[in-house]
Design a protein around this motif. Structure first.
Motif, PDB file in Angstrom:
ATOM      1  N   SER A 143     -53.965 -86.009 -17.208  1.00  0.00           N
ATOM      2  CA  SER A 143     -52.655 -86.460 -16.725  1.00  0.00           C
ATOM      3  C   SER A 143     -52.608 -87.972 -16.533  1.00  0.00           C
ATOM      4  O   SER A 143     -51.759 -88.475 -15.807  1.00  0.00           O
ATOM      5  CB  SER A 143     -52.315 -85.757 -15.404  1.00  0.00           C
ATOM      6  OG  SER A 143     -53.364 -85.933 -14.456  1.00  0.00           O
TER       7      SER A 143
ATOM      8  N   PRO B 218     -48.782 -81.493  -6.160  1.00  0.00           N
ATOM      9  CA  PRO B 218     -50.086 -80.853  -5.988  1.00  0.00           C
ATOM     10  C   PRO B 218     -50.001 -79.347  -5.816  1.00  0.00           C
ATOM     11  O   PRO B 218     -50.996 -78.645  -6.022  1.00  0.00           O
ATOM     12  CB  PRO B 218     -50.650 -81.529  -4.737  1.00  0.00           C
ATOM     13  CG  PRO B 218     -49.457 -82.045  -4.001  1.00  0.00           C
ATOM     14  CD  PRO B 218     -48.476 -82.425  -5.056  1.00  0.00           C
TER      15      PRO B 218
ATOM     16  N   ILE C 200     -47.380 -85.675 -10.183  1.00  0.00           N
ATOM     17  CA  ILE C 200     -47.648 -84.243 -10.281  1.00  0.00           C
ATOM     18  C   ILE C 200     -47.577 -83.657  -8.884  1.00  0.00           C
ATOM     19  O   ILE C 200     -48.236 -84.150  -7.961  1.00  0.00           O
ATOM     20  CB  ILE C 200     -49.030 -83.983 -10.888  1.00  0.00           C
ATOM     21  CG1 ILE C 200     -49.086 -84.575 -12.300  1.00  0.00           C
ATOM     22  CG2 ILE C 200     -49.370 -82.494 -10.889  1.00  0.00           C
ATOM     23  CD1 ILE C 200     -50.483 -84.720 -12.822  1.00  0.00           C
TER      24      ILE C 200
ATOM     25  N   GLY D 298     -55.282 -84.628  -6.952  1.00  0.00           N
ATOM     26  CA  GLY D 298     -53.938 -84.449  -7.483  1.00  0.00           C
ATOM     27  C   GLY D 298     -53.782 -84.637  -8.967  1.00  0.00           C
ATOM     28  O   GLY D 298     -52.653 -84.676  -9.457  1.00  0.00           O
ATOM     29  N   SER D 299     -54.884 -84.737  -9.709  1.00  0.00           N
ATOM     30  CA  SER D 299     -54.805 -84.862 -11.163  1.00  0.00           C
ATOM     31  C   SER D 299     -54.927 -83.498 -11.824  1.00  0.00           C
ATOM     32  O   SER D 299     -55.485 -82.558 -11.245  1.00  0.00           O
ATOM     33  CB  SER D 299     -55.933 -85.767 -11.677  1.00  0.00           C
ATOM     34  OG  SER D 299     -55.855 -87.061 -11.132  1.00  0.00           O
ATOM     35  N   ILE D 300     -54.422 -83.389 -13.067  1.00  0.00           N
ATOM     36  CA  ILE D 300     -54.645 -82.180 -13.856  1.00  0.00           C
ATOM     37  C   ILE D 300     -55.962 -82.353 -14.607  1.00  0.00           C
ATOM     38  O   ILE D 300     -56.147 -83.334 -15.342  1.00  0.00           O
ATOM     39  CB  ILE D 300     -53.501 -81.916 -14.835  1.00  0.00           C
ATOM     40  CG1 ILE D 300     -52.178 -81.754 -14.088  1.00  0.00           C
ATOM     41  CG2 ILE D 300     -53.784 -80.657 -15.656  1.00  0.00           C
ATOM     42  CD1 ILE D 300     -50.981 -81.531 -15.002  1.00  0.00           C
TER      43      ILE D 300
ATOM     44  N   THR E  64     -55.222 -74.343  -5.893  1.00  0.00           N
ATOM     45  CA  THR E  64     -54.836 -74.977  -7.148  1.00  0.00           C
ATOM     46  C   THR E  64     -54.053 -74.025  -8.039  1.00  0.00           C
ATOM     47  O   THR E  64     -54.256 -72.811  -8.011  1.00  0.00           O
ATOM     48  CB  THR E  64     -56.078 -75.448  -7.924  1.00  0.00           C
ATOM     49  OG1 THR E  64     -55.675 -76.034  -9.180  1.00  0.00           O
ATOM     50  CG2 THR E  64     -57.017 -74.295  -8.227  1.00  0.00           C
TER      51      THR E  64
ATOM     52  N   TYR F  16     -46.284 -78.103 -16.088  1.00  0.00           N
ATOM     53  CA  TYR F  16     -46.477 -78.300 -14.643  1.00  0.00           C
ATOM     54  C   TYR F  16     -45.170 -78.786 -14.029  1.00  0.00           C
ATOM     55  O   TYR F  16     -44.223 -79.156 -14.740  1.00  0.00           O
ATOM     56  CB  TYR F  16     -47.585 -79.322 -14.394  1.00  0.00           C
ATOM     57  CG  TYR F  16     -47.224 -80.726 -14.875  1.00  0.00           C
ATOM     58  CD1 TYR F  16     -46.654 -81.656 -13.999  1.00  0.00           C
ATOM     59  CD2 TYR F  16     -47.407 -81.104 -16.205  1.00  0.00           C
ATOM     60  CE1 TYR F  16     -46.289 -82.921 -14.447  1.00  0.00           C
ATOM     61  CE2 TYR F  16     -47.046 -82.363 -16.657  1.00  0.00           C
ATOM     62  CZ  TYR F  16     -46.491 -83.261 -15.771  1.00  0.00           C
ATOM     63  OH  TYR F  16     -46.111 -84.509 -16.212  1.00  0.00           O
TER      64      TYR F  16
ATOM     65  N   TYR G 194     -56.793 -77.069 -14.101  1.00  0.00           N
ATOM     66  CA  TYR G 194     -56.578 -76.916 -12.666  1.00  0.00           C
ATOM     67  C   TYR G 194     -56.220 -78.269 -12.057  1.00  0.00           C
ATOM     68  O   TYR G 194     -56.290 -79.313 -12.738  1.00  0.00           O
ATOM     69  CB  TYR G 194     -57.814 -76.321 -11.985  1.00  0.00           C
ATOM     70  CG  TYR G 194     -59.074 -77.145 -12.112  1.00  0.00           C
ATOM     71  CD1 TYR G 194     -59.423 -78.087 -11.143  1.00  0.00           C
ATOM     72  CD2 TYR G 194     -59.943 -76.978 -13.179  1.00  0.00           C
ATOM     73  CE1 TYR G 194     -60.580 -78.845 -11.246  1.00  0.00           C
ATOM     74  CE2 TYR G 194     -61.104 -77.720 -13.302  1.00  0.00           C
ATOM     75  CZ  TYR G 194     -61.422 -78.654 -12.327  1.00  0.00           C
ATOM     76  OH  TYR G 194     -62.578 -79.405 -12.448  1.00  0.00           O
ATOM     77  N   ILE G 195     -55.830 -78.252 -10.781  1.00  0.00           N
ATOM     78  CA  ILE G 195     -55.496 -79.475 -10.057  1.00  0.00           C
ATOM     79  C   ILE G 195     -56.704 -79.891  -9.221  1.00  0.00           C
ATOM     80  O   ILE G 195     -57.265 -79.078  -8.485  1.00  0.00           O
ATOM     81  CB  ILE G 195     -54.277 -79.264  -9.134  1.00  0.00           C
ATOM     82  CG1 ILE G 195     -53.091 -78.714  -9.934  1.00  0.00           C
ATOM     83  CG2 ILE G 195     -53.893 -80.576  -8.444  1.00  0.00           C
ATOM     84  CD1 ILE G 195     -52.574 -79.622 -11.008  1.00  0.00           C
TER      85      ILE G 195
END
Length: 424
Positions: free
Chosen positions: A124, A133, A131, A99-101, A74, A152, A94-95
């Motif tokens: 996000s 990844p 985004i 795949g989300s922030i 991440t 990002y 973090y991711i």
């Protein structure tokens, strides 16, 4: 044949990640450092409370308990401040594996340094362009009215910003374009956190580009710094950090170069001329464990501290009022070993060939080293050229959409602390 099959099985078990995630930030109590364990994917933290067993009173590495797990490799960014109660409050970005922030809000009790998760939020939810990844992350905390800004790369490789400010605006915004450009590389994303916020990234030509925050809230792209003459620069795999002088004139970039030394680039006349300084004194900056090594920087008004791994130990190098101090190892002796990661790989291959004992040690070693190099270069090429990410999966069941959550940490009660931490 059997030996070759064993070798191929071993190589397929190797999980390559873009870099080891590492972030740090400064508070009036001391610096906080967070990094991801590459094998377990856990996030570990240490804090300079003055009471821990590490040099300068850093606490022992401790796992940060999270409800939403981060993805392996991440991007990682963090901010924080000292609350009115004397405890530390941090935000780790973090991711997630989906795949989300994610924003993990932590409270760290002083003097013990124990950090407790206060909540995890998907920030996000309003993003429409996706985004990537494999993105790096950069974040800054500003005034109580200006809040947090997180940067990002989207699925087209463009740099975007999402923002949260309080107490009136209680949700994270949709994305705001920062660096449009020509599908920038995913490497080297950073922001200086200054009043005239400047964000830096690497473009598709592996040059350094930047954008500055304007009065209307948009970003205007600045001049490109061509890197063909920048010392020992590899734009496909690099970490950048940036600062600006208190008078907002001198801008400085840092990176660990291909020779495992810290490189400093400075300009005080709007990018027209740059000064290059290589910190080749290993007492001030012991060689990093690998070329282009990841590192994290925590800065106050006059002091910048650089955290990275040397001799497999966390090292702190300090720039204090323009003068470098002797580096220290937080949890062990500083090593000035010149062993590179490549030679470590060769040693591993030699041990593997000898251990298998099939009489084909030399070919096996050569194949191992060659394939390792091919996999590494292929990975770097993918990270540089990737313009579309795979479809983003559904949210993790434990993820909370920040759009529905009323936030309090940027209320009037912390306005003084925020300004006190960053200066006027």
């Amino acid at each position: 044949m059997y030996a070759l099959l064993v070798f191929l099985w071993l190589t397929t078990c190797i999980r390559l990640i873009a870099s080891q995630a590492l972030t740090a930030w400064h508070t009036s109590v001391g610096d906080q450092v967070v990094y991801q364990n590459a094998s377990s994917t856990d996030l570990l933290y240490t804090i300079a409370t003055g009471t821990g067993p590490g040099f300068g009173g850093f606490t022992a590495w401790t796992k940060l308990s999270l409800t939403v797990p981060p993805r392996n490799g991440t991007g990682l960014a963090g901010t924080g401040y000292t609350g009115g109660d004397g405890n530390l409050y941090g935000q780790v970005f973090y991711i997630s594996s989906t795949g989300s922030i994610i924003e993990a809000i932590i409270k760290c009790t002083i003097p013990s340094g124990e950090c407790i998760l206060q909540g995890s939020y998907t920030i996000s939810g309003s993003v429409t362009t996706g985004i990537n990844p494999d993105t790096r992350l950069a974040a800054t905390i500003r005034s109580a009215n200006d809040g947090y800004r997180v940067f990002y790369h989207d699925t087209a490789g463009k740099v975007q910003q999402i923002r949260y400010s309080g107490p009136l605006n209680i949700t994270w915004s949709h994305e705001i374009p920062v660096l449009d450009g020509n599908q920038p590389s995913l490497a080297g994303l950073t922001t200086d956190g200054s009043e005239n916020l400047t964000t830096y990234a690497i473009d598709s030509s592996l040059n350094i580009i930047s954008a500055q925050l304007m009065n209307n809230g948009s970003f205007q792209q600045s001049t490109t710094l061509a890197t063909q003459n920048v010392p020992a620069f590899n734009g496909t795999s690099i970490t950048l950090a940036s600062t600006v002088s208190s008078n907002n004139v001198t801008k400085t970039l840092f990176y660990i170069n291909t020779n495992r030394m810290l490189q400093q680039l400075s300009t005080d006349n709007d990018w027209e001329a740059w000064t290059f300084v290589t910190l080749n004194n290993t007492e001030l900056f012991p060689l990093a464990d690998q070329p282009n090594a990841p590192f994290a920087m925590a800065s106050s008004d006059t002091v910048s501290s650089f955290y990275y791994f040397s001799g497999r130990s966390l090292v702190k190098a300090t720039l204090d009022n323009g003068k470098w101090q002797k580096a220290v190892s937080i949890f062990g002796k500083v090593s000035n070993s010149t062993t590179t990661e490549a030679s470590k790989g060769s040693n591993m291959a030699a041990k593997l060939g000898a251990g298998l004992g099939f009489g084909i040690g030399a070919p096996l070693i050569a194949a191992f080293v060659a394939l390792s190099y091919v996999f590494w270069t292929r990975r770097q090429d993918i990270l540089r050229k990737r313009s579309m990410a795979p479809p983003v999966p559904e949210k993790d069941a434990l993820e909370v959409d920040a759009l529905t959550v009323v936030r309090h940490e940027l209320g009037p009660e912390v306005k003084y602390e925020l300004y006190d931490e960053r200066g006027p």
